[in-house]
Motif scaffolding. Sequence first.
Motif, PDB file in Angstrom:
ATOM      1  N   GLU A  65      48.465  65.320   6.800  1.00  0.00           N
ATOM      2  CA  GLU A  65      47.147  66.043   7.194  1.00  0.00           C
ATOM      3  C   GLU A  65      47.314  67.087   8.026  1.00  0.00           C
ATOM      4  N   VAL A  66      46.405  68.339   7.944  1.00  0.00           N
ATOM      5  CA  VAL A  66      46.387  69.354   8.558  1.00  0.00           C
ATOM      6  C   VAL A  66      45.108  69.853   9.007  1.00  0.00           C
ATOM      7  N   PHE A  67      44.832  70.152  10.209  1.00  0.00           N
ATOM      8  CA  PHE A  67      43.786  70.516  10.950  1.00  0.00           C
ATOM      9  C   PHE A  67      43.573  71.551  11.607  1.00  0.00           C
ATOM     10  N   LEU A  78      38.880  69.516  15.360  1.00  0.00           N
ATOM     11  CA  LEU A  78      38.951  68.412  16.071  1.00  0.00           C
ATOM     12  C   LEU A  78      38.147  68.034  17.358  1.00  0.00           C
ATOM     13  N   GLU A  79      37.230  68.984  17.232  1.00  0.00           N
ATOM     14  CA  GLU A  79      36.108  69.271  18.251  1.00  0.00           C
ATOM     15  C   GLU A  79      35.243  67.770  18.148  1.00  0.00           C
ATOM     16  N   LEU A  80      35.673  66.640  18.245  1.00  0.00           N
ATOM     17  CA  LEU A  80      34.799  65.326  18.024  1.00  0.00           C
ATOM     18  C   LEU A  80      35.494  64.285  18.862  1.00  0.00           C
ATOM     19  N   ASN A 104      44.360  73.688  25.384  1.00  0.00           N
ATOM     20  CA  ASN A 104      43.542  72.543  24.520  1.00  0.00           C
ATOM     21  C   ASN A 104      44.290  72.006  23.457  1.00  0.00           C
ATOM     22  N   ALA A 105      45.427  72.603  22.958  1.00  0.00           N
ATOM     23  CA  ALA A 105      46.007  72.158  21.645  1.00  0.00           C
ATOM     24  C   ALA A 105      46.831  71.126  22.128  1.00  0.00           C
ATOM     25  N   LEU A 162      47.450  64.688  22.396  1.00  0.00           N
ATOM     26  CA  LEU A 162      47.360  63.413  23.256  1.00  0.00           C
ATOM     27  C   LEU A 162      46.134  62.719  22.586  1.00  0.00           C
ATOM     28  N   LYS A 163      45.111  63.257  21.969  1.00  0.00           N
ATOM     29  CA  LYS A 163      43.996  62.367  21.673  1.00  0.00           C
ATOM     30  C   LYS A 163      44.527  61.597  20.446  1.00  0.00           C
ATOM     31  N   PHE A 164      45.365  61.846  19.656  1.00  0.00           N
ATOM     32  CA  PHE A 164      45.896  61.401  18.571  1.00  0.00           C
ATOM     33  C   PHE A 164      46.832  60.054  18.745  1.00  0.00           C
ATOM     34  N   LEU A 165      47.516  60.269  19.949  1.00  0.00           N
ATOM     35  CA  LEU A 165      48.757  59.209  20.073  1.00  0.00           C
ATOM     36  C   LEU A 165      47.915  57.655  20.547  1.00  0.00           C
TER      37      LEU A 165
END
Length: 370
Positions: free
Chosen positions: A232-234, A239-241, A264-265, A270-273
């Motif tokens: 996946e590449v975003f 990813l602003e959700l 922010n990156a 961290l949001k994905f972990l």
Amino acid sequence: MACVRFLNLKPYMSPTLLRPRFPTSSQLRAFSAGLMSPPSTAVIYETHGPPDTVTKVIQLPPIEIKANDVCVKMLAAPINPSDINRIQGVYPVRPPVPAVGGYEGVGEVHSVGSAVQGLSPGDLVMASPPSPGTWQTHIVTDRSFWHKIDRGTPVEYAATVTVNPLTALRMMEDYMNLKSGDAIVQNGATSMVGQCVIQLSKLRGIHTINIIRDRPGSDEAKEKLMKLGADEVFTESQLELKNVKSLLGNVPEPALGFNCVGGNAASLVLKFLRQGGTMVTYGGMSKKPITVSTSSFIFKELSLKGFWLQKWISSDKTKECREMLDYLLSLIREGKLRYDMELTSFNEFHTALDKALGKHGSQPKQVIKF
């Protein structure tokens, strides 16, 4: 530091202009009794400051080749962000000035001292452990600093394999026992480290979720990373959700994340972990701090770690380091590991430096070819 003799410019330099002095007649008589290197053309800096201002190209006189020394004719050396930071004077470890720039590189053995074993003129060697002073045409230093490699290795890859690909491999092995089917999330995915993480993961059956910046050409960058093996590449804006994990599909929640950007990156990584995951920071390109929510620590039990390759190499890891480099170089020769680079002639050094400094927008890794 290693390579002190070839970094010490003062014996032959004017203290104000750093211009080479011709050896005296007595020095010439002394030199005639021993083996000497050719003169060297080098990129030096006398003071710390902006690299495009303080660097200059000068001629250095021949150096005596002692019994355990090897004289190497350099073939290629990259311009890394850490090289720039050393010149600026902001890197934690840096050689005393005046100094020759550069830290990693590859060359061909020109001549060897009388006691040197295992190396002969014509051998392809890389600086391992890497040492300051690779931006010059000839280097003389102790045999222990050179690692012989396969002649079939492309020189631009041998010149660049230590700092970035080795960082990718070490981070994948040092923080978690990853197995086939696991996942990694990273920002800075178009960087050399990012490209290596994707390919090394693909070889091991590990999924990768990759975050790139919003900028012109992002669609082409996505396509390129997917061809390398990204799952996946975003872009950051995608990813602003609130629930980024809804985007993963069949890719599992990652246990390990890599951050080289900050700001922010880093928060997006961290949001994905998953619960109990770890984010490893190895750079801070945005120069913005990492902000972590309280819930990430209390409820998700996330861990934050830092990785610095130089510290790992400095901890008596030469044998292990060389084994890993040989592994990476074997992948390169087999066509299983590749990354973006731009080769520039040494005669155009300052053009390459301007690109490395970002004066011409985002550019591939700049590699000086001697």
